[in-house]
Design a protein around this motif. Structure first.
Motif, PDB file in Angstrom:
ATOM      1  N   ASP A 272      43.377  30.044  35.392  1.00 47.61           N
ATOM      2  CA  ASP A 272      44.271  31.048  34.306  1.00 47.61           C
ATOM      3  C   ASP A 272      43.303  31.988  33.675  1.00 47.61           C
ATOM      4  OD1 ASP A 272      46.836  29.719  34.721  1.00 47.61           O
ATOM      5  OD2 ASP A 272      45.905  27.905  33.788  1.00 47.61           O
ATOM      6  N   VAL A 273      42.219  31.191  33.056  1.00 45.70           N
ATOM      7  CA  VAL A 273      41.238  32.007  32.235  1.00 45.70           C
ATOM      8  C   VAL A 273      40.371  32.947  33.309  1.00 45.70           C
ATOM      9  CG1 VAL A 273      39.213  31.977  30.782  1.00 45.70           C
ATOM     10  CG2 VAL A 273      41.026  30.054  30.749  1.00 45.70           C
TER      11      VAL A 273
ATOM     12  N   ARG B  56      41.449  34.773  35.529  1.00 49.45           N
ATOM     13  CA  ARG B  56      42.264  36.071  35.685  1.00 49.45           C
ATOM     14  C   ARG B  56      42.181  37.019  34.606  1.00 49.45           C
ATOM     15  NH1 ARG B  56      45.554  32.148  38.983  1.00 49.45           N
ATOM     16  NH2 ARG B  56      46.495  31.564  36.999  1.00 49.45           N
ATOM     17  N   GLU B  57      41.736  36.735  33.288  1.00 51.37           N
ATOM     18  CA  GLU B  57      41.583  37.433  32.201  1.00 51.37           C
ATOM     19  C   GLU B  57      40.476  38.171  31.907  1.00 51.37           C
ATOM     20  OE1 GLU B  57      44.374  37.805  30.356  1.00 51.37           O
ATOM     21  OE2 GLU B  57      45.696  36.128  31.623  1.00 51.37           O
ATOM     22  N   PRO B  58      40.250  39.305  31.237  1.00 56.90           N
ATOM     23  CA  PRO B  58      38.895  39.739  30.930  1.00 56.90           C
ATOM     24  C   PRO B  58      38.432  38.645  29.984  1.00 56.90           C
ATOM     25  CG  PRO B  58      40.777  41.597  30.696  1.00 56.90           C
ATOM     26  CD  PRO B  58      41.587  40.134  30.942  1.00 56.90           C
ATOM     27  N   TYR B  59      37.151  38.643  30.200  1.00 58.20           N
ATOM     28  CA  TYR B  59      36.249  37.410  29.371  1.00 58.20           C
ATOM     29  C   TYR B  59      35.415  38.326  28.416  1.00 58.20           C
ATOM     30  CZ  TYR B  59      34.561  32.987  28.333  1.00 58.20           C
ATOM     31  OH  TYR B  59      33.819  31.765  27.750  1.00 58.20           O
ATOM     32  N   ILE B  60      35.178  37.613  27.181  1.00 58.18           N
ATOM     33  CA  ILE B  60      34.293  38.122  26.274  1.00 58.18           C
ATOM     34  C   ILE B  60      33.383  37.216  26.100  1.00 58.18           C
ATOM     35  CG2 ILE B  60      33.988  39.207  23.987  1.00 58.18           C
ATOM     36  CD1 ILE B  60      36.091  40.814  25.594  1.00 58.18           C
ATOM     37  N   MET B  61      31.808  37.552  26.673  1.00 55.54           N
ATOM     38  CA  MET B  61      31.053  36.338  26.597  1.00 55.54           C
ATOM     39  C   MET B  61      29.880  36.544  25.520  1.00 55.54           C
ATOM     40  SD  MET B  61      29.800  33.926  28.669  1.00 55.54           S
ATOM     41  CE  MET B  61      30.103  34.153  30.291  1.00 55.54           C
TER      42      MET B  61
ATOM     43  N   SER C 130      34.406  24.444  39.092  1.00 53.26           N
ATOM     44  CA  SER C 130      35.738  25.073  39.709  1.00 53.26           C
ATOM     45  C   SER C 130      35.672  26.262  40.801  1.00 53.26           C
ATOM     46  CB  SER C 130      36.282  25.865  38.608  1.00 53.26           C
ATOM     47  OG  SER C 130      35.716  26.935  38.100  1.00 53.26           O
ATOM     48  N   GLY C 131      34.543  26.570  41.345  1.00 55.77           N
ATOM     49  CA  GLY C 131      34.327  27.517  42.211  1.00 55.77           C
ATOM     50  C   GLY C 131      34.700  29.093  41.748  1.00 55.77           C
ATOM     51  N   LEU C 132      34.921  29.211  40.286  1.00 56.76           N
ATOM     52  CA  LEU C 132      35.152  30.231  39.782  1.00 56.76           C
ATOM     53  C   LEU C 132      34.293  30.578  38.882  1.00 56.76           C
ATOM     54  CD1 LEU C 132      38.915  29.006  38.972  1.00 56.76           C
ATOM     55  CD2 LEU C 132      38.543  30.462  40.876  1.00 56.76           C
ATOM     56  N   GLY C 133      34.768  31.986  38.370  1.00 56.76           N
ATOM     57  CA  GLY C 133      33.844  32.344  37.030  1.00 56.76           C
ATOM     58  C   GLY C 133      34.396  33.338  36.375  1.00 56.76           C
ATOM     59  N   PRO C 134      34.061  33.596  35.185  1.00 61.54           N
ATOM     60  CA  PRO C 134      34.882  34.726  34.296  1.00 61.54           C
ATOM     61  C   PRO C 134      34.482  35.964  34.703  1.00 61.54           C
ATOM     62  CG  PRO C 134      32.567  33.746  33.359  1.00 61.54           C
ATOM     63  CD  PRO C 134      32.681  33.092  34.500  1.00 61.54           C
ATOM     64  N   GLN C 135      35.482  36.774  34.526  1.00 62.47           N
ATOM     65  CA  GLN C 135      35.427  38.343  34.782  1.00 62.47           C
ATOM     66  C   GLN C 135      34.982  38.913  33.306  1.00 62.47           C
ATOM     67  OE1 GLN C 135      38.903  40.516  36.371  1.00 62.47           O
ATOM     68  NE2 GLN C 135      39.665  38.446  36.995  1.00 62.47           N
ATOM     69  N   THR C 136      33.563  38.987  33.304  1.00 67.74           N
ATOM     70  CA  THR C 136      32.783  39.291  31.955  1.00 67.74           C
ATOM     71  C   THR C 136      33.284  40.871  31.618  1.00 67.74           C
ATOM     72  OG1 THR C 136      31.325  37.639  31.965  1.00 67.74           O
ATOM     73  CG2 THR C 136      30.902  39.152  30.558  1.00 67.74           C
TER      74      THR C 136
ATOM     75  N   SER D 155      37.926  34.270  25.266  1.00 67.39           N
ATOM     76  CA  SER D 155      36.708  33.536  25.309  1.00 67.39           C
ATOM     77  C   SER D 155      36.878  32.036  25.158  1.00 67.39           C
ATOM     78  CB  SER D 155      35.920  34.115  24.189  1.00 67.39           C
ATOM     79  OG  SER D 155      34.496  33.821  24.122  1.00 67.39           O
ATOM     80  N   ILE D 156      35.822  31.316  25.538  1.00 68.04           N
ATOM     81  CA  ILE D 156      35.728  29.943  25.365  1.00 68.04           C
ATOM     82  C   ILE D 156      34.585  29.756  24.456  1.00 68.04           C
ATOM     83  CG2 ILE D 156      35.453  27.598  26.531  1.00 68.04           C
ATOM     84  CD1 ILE D 156      36.755  28.843  29.097  1.00 68.04           C
TER      85      ILE D 156
END
Length: 302
Positions: free
Chosen positions: A191-192, A194-199, A216-222, A243-244
Motif C-alpha cells: 500500500d505504501v 503506491r504513495e508518494p514517499y518522503i524519505m 517485499s520486492g517493492l520500493g518507495p516512490q520517493t 513516511s516510515i
C-alpha cells in the motif's frame, strides 16, 4: 478544596497528548486503557475544562489542553530538578568526557538526560560531538571519543565495539489525518509503495529503509529526500506524501499545526535501537562509567 491531580494522572495525560491515542498511551506506560481514560477524565473534572476533543481518529488537544500540556511539562522538569538537587551527588568526580552521538540522538533523546547528569556531576566537563556512524566508530577505536550514544541497530555485525541497549523504538507509517490509509486495517508496504514517499536521509535512514523494503520486492516512490525531520513532518501532515519513521521522532503535530497519524504496518519493520557503544578493548574512564550508569538508571526509572 479541590484535589490536585496526581503525577501519575498527569503522566497519563502527557502520554495521550503526545501519541493522540489512548491505546498507544496505555502501551507506552504499560497500564490498562481504562486507567488512562479514567485518569484523563478525572483531570478534566478537577480542572473543569475539556482537554481533548475525542474524534474517530483519536484524541486531539483543545486550546486549553495545549496550554495545560505546556504547564505540565514544566511541572515534570521541576520535579526532575528537585530530585537531582537533593540526591547525594559526587562532587569528587572530576574529569572530561568526550561523548559522541548521532543526529537523531542529539535532537530527540539526549538533552534532558544530559542535563540530569550535569546537575549530578558538576565536576565533569562533557564535550559533545555529533557525527556519522563511521566517524563515531573510528573515533571510539582511535581514542578520540570515550563513549557514544548512537543507533546501535546501524552497527555492522561483528563491529569491534561493546554495546548496551537503552531503548527499542518501533517504526510506523506516518500519514496525514485525512489520508485514505488512515483507519484502514492491514496496511502493508504494498500500500505504501503506491504513495508518494518522503524519505529522511540522516543517520543512514535511507539505507535502513531500503533494506527492509528489499524482501517485499517493492520500493518507495520517493518524492523528496531530506535531512530535516520537520520537513518530513510538514509534508506528511499536508498530505504531500507518507513516511516510515520511528516513534522516537514522532510528534502528532507539524509546525503548521496539522495533525499527523502513525499506523502499524502488517509487514515486519525493524525497530530503531538506541544504545551506548565503546571500545571493548579499553576500560571506560570514571566519567564515562558514571555517565553510562546514570543514563541506565534514568531509563530504568522511566
Amino acid at each position: 478544596m479541590a484535589r490536585s491531580p496526581s503525577l501519575r494522572k498527569l503522566r497519563y495525560f502527557v502520554a495521550v497528548a503526545e501519541s493522540g491515542k489512548v491505546t498507544q498511551a496505555a502501551v507506552d506506560l504499560n497500564v490498562s486503557q481504562s486507567s488512562i481514560t479514567t485518569g484523563v477524565r478525572e483531570i478534566e473534572d478537577e480542572l473543569g475544562v475539556k482537554l481533548f476533543d475525542r474524534q474517530a481518529q483519536g484524541m486531539v488537544l483543545t486550546r486549553e489542553g495545549t496550554r495545560f500540556l505546556d504547564r505540565v511539562r514544566h511541572v515534570f522538569q521541576a520535579v526532575d530538578e528537585a530530585f537531582d538537587s537533593t540526591r547525594v551527588h559526587s562532587p569528587t568526580l572530576e574529569g572530561r568526557l568526550d561523548l559522541a552521538m548521532s543526529y537523531t540522538v542529539a535532537g530527540y533523546f539526549l538533552p534532558p538526560l544530559l542535563a540530569q547528569f550535569q546537575r549530578r556531576y558538576p565536576g565533569v566537563t562533557v564535550r559533545l560531538h555529533e557525527a556519522s556512524r563511521p566517524t563515531i566508530q573510528a573515533g571510539l577505536l582511535g581514542g578520540r571519543f570515550d563513549l557514544a550514544i548512537m543507533l546501535i541497530s546501524n552497527l555492522e555485525p561483528g563491529a569491534p565495539l561493546a554495546q548496551h541497549l537503552l531503548i527499542r523504538s518501533p517504526r510506523r507509517l506516518w500519514v496525514a489525518s485525512h489520508h485514505p490509509l488512515h483507519g484502514r486495517r492491514d496496511v502493508g508496504l504494498a500500500d505504501v509503495a503506491r504513495e508518494p514517499y518522503i524519505m529522511l536521509n540522516v543517520d543512514e535512514a535511507e539505507q535502513t529503509a531500503l533494506r527492509y523494503w528489499a524482501p517485499s520486492g517493492l520500493g518507495p516512490q520517493t518524492l523528496f529526500s531530506t535531512s530535516s525531520v520537520e520537513a518530513v513532518r510538514s509534508l506528511v501532515a499536508s498530505g504531500s506524501g507518507v513516511s516510515i519513521l520511528s516513534d522516537m521522532v514522532y510528534r502528532p503535530w507539524s509546525l503548521e499545526g496539522r495533525r499527523i497519524e502513525h499506523i502499524d504496518l502488517a509487514d515486519p519493520i525493524p525497530t530503531m535501537d538506541v544504545g551506548f557503544a565503546w571500545d571493548r578493548k579499553r576500560a571506560l574512564s570514571p566519567p564515562a562509567q558514571a555517565f553510562r550508569d546514570a543514563l541506565i538508571e534514568a531509563m530504568a526509572a522511566g
